[in-house]
Design an enzyme around this catalytic site. Structure first.
Site, PDB file in Angstrom:
ATOM      1  N   ASP A  60      -7.779   5.800  11.536  1.00  0.00           N
ATOM      2  CA  ASP A  60      -7.684   5.132  10.241  1.00  0.00           C
ATOM      3  C   ASP A  60      -8.407   3.789  10.248  1.00  0.00           C
ATOM      4  O   ASP A  60      -7.900   2.802   9.727  1.00  0.00           O
ATOM      5  CB  ASP A  60      -6.211   4.948   9.847  1.00  0.00           C
ATOM      6  CG  ASP A  60      -6.036   4.817   8.333  1.00  0.00           C
ATOM      7  OD1 ASP A  60      -6.982   5.157   7.592  1.00  0.00           O
ATOM      8  OD2 ASP A  60      -4.968   4.375   7.891  1.00  0.00           O
TER       9      ASP A  60
ATOM     10  N   GLY B 131       0.843  -1.190   0.000  1.00  0.00           N
ATOM     11  CA  GLY B 131       0.000   0.000   0.000  1.00  0.00           C
ATOM     12  C   GLY B 131       0.869   1.228   0.000  1.00  0.00           C
ATOM     13  O   GLY B 131       2.055   1.169  -0.370  1.00  0.00           O
ATOM     14  N   GLY B 132       0.292   2.370   0.425  1.00  0.00           N
ATOM     15  CA  GLY B 132       1.047   3.613   0.419  1.00  0.00           C
ATOM     16  C   GLY B 132       2.227   3.579   1.360  1.00  0.00           C
ATOM     17  O   GLY B 132       3.201   4.309   1.178  1.00  0.00           O
ATOM     18  N   PHE B 133       2.166   2.731   2.393  1.00  0.00           N
ATOM     19  CA  PHE B 133       3.251   2.645   3.372  1.00  0.00           C
ATOM     20  C   PHE B 133       4.425   1.828   2.866  1.00  0.00           C
ATOM     21  O   PHE B 133       5.543   1.966   3.344  1.00  0.00           O
ATOM     22  CB  PHE B 133       2.729   1.997   4.658  1.00  0.00           C
ATOM     23  CG  PHE B 133       2.075   0.660   4.420  1.00  0.00           C
ATOM     24  CD1 PHE B 133       0.694   0.567   4.339  1.00  0.00           C
ATOM     25  CD2 PHE B 133       2.834  -0.484   4.268  1.00  0.00           C
ATOM     26  CE1 PHE B 133       0.089  -0.650   4.094  1.00  0.00           C
ATOM     27  CE2 PHE B 133       2.231  -1.708   4.031  1.00  0.00           C
ATOM     28  CZ  PHE B 133       0.849  -1.794   3.947  1.00  0.00           C
TER      29      PHE B 133
END
Length: 377
Positions: free
Chosen positions: A216, A88-90
């Site tokens: 989140d 993902g974005g991480f």
């Protein structure tokens, strides 16, 4: 009360963006991260305003173990593609096996990704202090040079999104493929997952002191073990109270954020309650919080569902077609009513998570009893 949480002072309006050091694991193999001390010295009190800065100079050991990069590379077979669980974005998450034989999930943060050093330190601090059956367990971390990795317990069944949010091309018409219907989560499982997520948030909001705002909650952050026990994960955006704090940056995921947070940056535990309402709505409907493949009027789940949430006679229209009516009508209405209360426009009108969990405990128990009866009949 969570140990040592009372030592933190509420964060102010300004969120820290600066990077803070962690003990280098290249030289301190196996050493625990140092967390904020419960001492009452002036220096300690000043540092308590910012847990990020406190991380490098405090005196209390956490349960998180420090790993070297080489240890985690060996555990994941040099981060082989076959070990990749997702990304993902991480960054990317790999399946690994430690020298002890323990199977773990290793999150390797992308140094140019959206999750930076601050979020990394916050997650280590939060999960080192917070322990609950419905929160993912942090095994350790790596801060070796520029490498930033987090090591979690392995959740065999992946995320709730993997099992709940199936292909939408035919499910709404009631003619899904047989294999899709077979994969669909039962009503009992959905209520059990909803209860677990609610209890995780209840712990963060009402047991932790000061309360922790998760910020989140979404179906991809609810992980499932091999017994379908849900656990909240990814605490990089988590924030300590107080109630009514304002954040200069709106963090979180579109479709799950509370309206007051989006409009004015007002962040309270009630913002998490709103996000839980969206998650519960996903469990009831089988629809994504945001789905760009649908017609424009149906892309945002809350906007699509709101007319039905306001009319109890239409509650049944919200039920996932893949359930094929496999639920008591009364229980569906109660679950939808909980979602509707959590999604109130005014934050003060939303329930406490303990109240939501109480209703969901009843629904989960009723669903389990019904499932047991049908299996023996």
């Amino acid at each position: 009360m969570v140990g040592c949480f009372a030592c933190f002072k509420p964060a102010g309006d300004q969120e820290a963006d600066e990077e803070a050091p962690l003990p280098s694991t290249s030289r301190r193999r196996g050493r625990s991260l140092r967390l904020p001390s419960c001492s009452s010295s002036n220096k300690g009190n000043q540092q308590a305003d910012n847990p990020i800065a406190a991380a490098s100079s405090s005196n209390v050991d956490s349960r998180a173990r420090a790993f070297t990069y080489d240890e985690l590379a060996a555990a994941t077979e040099n981060f082989r593609a076959e070990c990749l669980l997702g990304e993902g974005g991480f960054g990317r998450v790999y399946r690994g096996r430690l020298e002890s034989g323990q199977v773990v999930a290793v999150k390797q943060l992308d140094r140019e990704g959206v999750q930076g050093n601050r979020e990394f330190v916050v997650e280590v601090l939060m999960l080192s202090l917070l322990h609950h059956p419905n929160l993912v367990n942090l095994v350790g971390y790596c801060a070796d040079g520029e490498q930033r990795l987090l090591v979690y317990e392995y959740m065999a069944l992946g995320s709730l999104a993997d099992h709940l949010l199936l292909d939408t091309s035919s499910r709404d018409k009631g003619n899904a493929a047989p294999e899709q219907e077979q994969r669909a989560l039962s009503w009992e499982t959905r209520m059990r997952v909803a209860l677990g997520a609610a209890r995780g948030l209840e712990y963060l909001h009402e047991t932790a002191n000061p309360p922790v705002i998760y910020r989140d909650l979404k179906s991809s952050n609810v992980l499932l073990d091999d017994a379908l026990c849900p656990k909240l994960s990814d605490f990089g955006l988590a924030k300590l109270g107080p109630i009514g704090d304002r954040s200069p940056r709106v963090m979180g995921t579109y479709g799950y954020c509370a309206p007051e947070y989006v409009r004015a940056g007002t962040i309270t535990v009630k913002a998490d309650v709103y996000s839980f309402g969206v998650l519960l709505l996903e469990l009831i409907t089988g629809r994504r919080a945001v789905d760009s493949t649908r017609p424009t009027a149906e892309q945002l789940l809350v906007a699509w569902a709101m007319p039905m949430l306001r009319d109890s006679k239409r509650y049944r229209e919200l039920a996932d077609p893949l359930l094929r009516g496999g639920f008591p009508e009364r229980d569906l209405k109660q679950a939808v009513a909980v979602a509707a209360m959590c999604l109130q426009e005014e934050a003060s009108a939303r329930p406490l998570m303990s109240d939501a969990a109480m209703t969901l405990a009843y629904l989960a128990e009723a669903a389990a009893s019904a499932a047991a009866s049908s299996s023996t009949s």
